[in-house]
Write an enzyme that holds these catalytic residues in place. Sequence first.
Site, short mmCIF file in Angstrom:
data_model
loop_
_atom_site.label_atom_id
_atom_site.label_comp_id
_atom_site.label_asym_id
_atom_site.label_seq_id
_atom_site.Cartn_x
_atom_site.Cartn_y
_atom_site.Cartn_z
N ALA A 42 17.20 27.07 -12.55
CA ALA A 42 17.93 28.12 -13.27
C ALA A 42 17.07 28.83 -14.32
O ALA A 42 17.36 29.98 -14.68
CB ALA A 42 19.16 27.51 -13.93
N ARG A 45 22.90 35.07 -2.91
CA ARG A 45 23.82 34.36 -3.79
C ARG A 45 24.32 35.26 -4.92
O ARG A 45 24.26 36.48 -4.82
CB ARG A 45 23.13 33.08 -4.29
N GLU A 50 5.99 31.16 -6.32
CA GLU A 50 7.37 30.86 -6.70
C GLU A 50 8.15 30.42 -5.46
O GLU A 50 8.10 31.08 -4.42
CB GLU A 50 8.00 32.12 -7.30
N PRO A 59 15.08 22.35 -13.94
CA PRO A 59 16.31 21.60 -14.17
C PRO A 59 17.18 21.43 -12.93
O PRO A 59 17.28 22.33 -12.10
CB PRO A 59 17.05 22.46 -15.21
N ASN A 60 17.76 20.25 -12.86
CA ASN A 60 18.72 19.85 -11.83
C ASN A 60 18.10 19.58 -10.47
O ASN A 60 18.79 19.13 -9.56
CB ASN A 60 19.86 20.87 -11.70
N ARG A 77 23.18 17.17 -4.81
CA ARG A 77 23.60 18.44 -5.44
C ARG A 77 23.89 19.49 -4.36
O ARG A 77 22.98 19.94 -3.66
CB ARG A 77 22.46 18.93 -6.33
N TYR A 125 21.54 23.36 -0.92
CA TYR A 125 20.18 22.90 -1.15
C TYR A 125 19.68 21.90 -0.10
O TYR A 125 18.51 21.48 -0.16
CB TYR A 125 20.07 22.28 -2.55
N HIS A 169 11.96 28.82 -3.95
CA HIS A 169 13.37 28.43 -4.10
C HIS A 169 13.85 27.87 -2.77
O HIS A 169 13.54 28.44 -1.71
CB HIS A 169 14.24 29.62 -4.50
N ASN A 212 9.19 25.82 -8.65
CA ASN A 212 10.62 26.09 -8.47
C ASN A 212 11.24 25.84 -9.85
O ASN A 212 11.46 24.68 -10.23
CB ASN A 212 11.24 25.18 -7.42
C1 DQA Z 1 16.95 27.28 -7.02
C2 DQA Z 1 17.85 28.52 -7.16
C3 DQA Z 1 18.31 28.69 -8.60
O1 DQA Z 1 19.15 29.83 -8.70
C4 DQA Z 1 19.09 27.48 -9.05
O2 DQA Z 1 19.46 27.60 -10.40
C5 DQA Z 1 18.35 26.20 -8.82
C6 DQA Z 1 17.63 26.03 -7.56
C7 DQA Z 1 16.60 27.00 -5.54
O3 DQA Z 1 15.70 26.20 -5.31
O4 DQA Z 1 17.24 27.55 -4.62
O5 DQA Z 1 18.41 25.28 -9.60
O6 DQA Z 1 15.76 27.51 -7.71
#
Ligand code: DQA
Length: 153
Positions: A84, A114, A105, A17-18, A25, A30, A107, A81
Amino acid sequence: MARPVPATPKILILNGPNLNMLGVREPSVYGRDTLADVEKLCRKTAKNLGLAVDFRQSNHEGELVTWIQEARAKMAGIVINAGAYTHTSVALLDALTLAELPVIEVHLSNIYKREPFRHKSYISPVARAVLCGFGAHGYALALEGLARMVKKS
Ligand code: DQA
């Protein structure tokens, strides 16, 4: 007699998501790369490594679960990735476990720098490796690592 050409191993690259909002964003967290830029980087990296990629994004947990289930029979590995959902989703952990594939995994941000709620990952126990804090380049590093794992197996 000519040997059969082995099929190119295919990697599922999943974005949660997102991540469709990358570029606009929180760029200070990011970066300015869009998800299309990340996909381009992944395709280029995978091609150089002799891998094919299926690059996807969803804002829906169940859709991600279904794609992971489908990967079990078709893919050589998964780069994920989970956004959240990383910090909340037992369903994604279960799907990744049943997939029985090497999982990396990723990020973009360093989640350990964070908020404390981002320090817990439900994905990490099933991941062969975790990359965080490299921005979009982390996806390329994940593919490089996965290529070695896939070639060894
Ligand atoms: C994320 C880190 C997560 O905590 C966050 O909710 C994201 C992006 C990252 O790529 O740094 O949506 O996965």
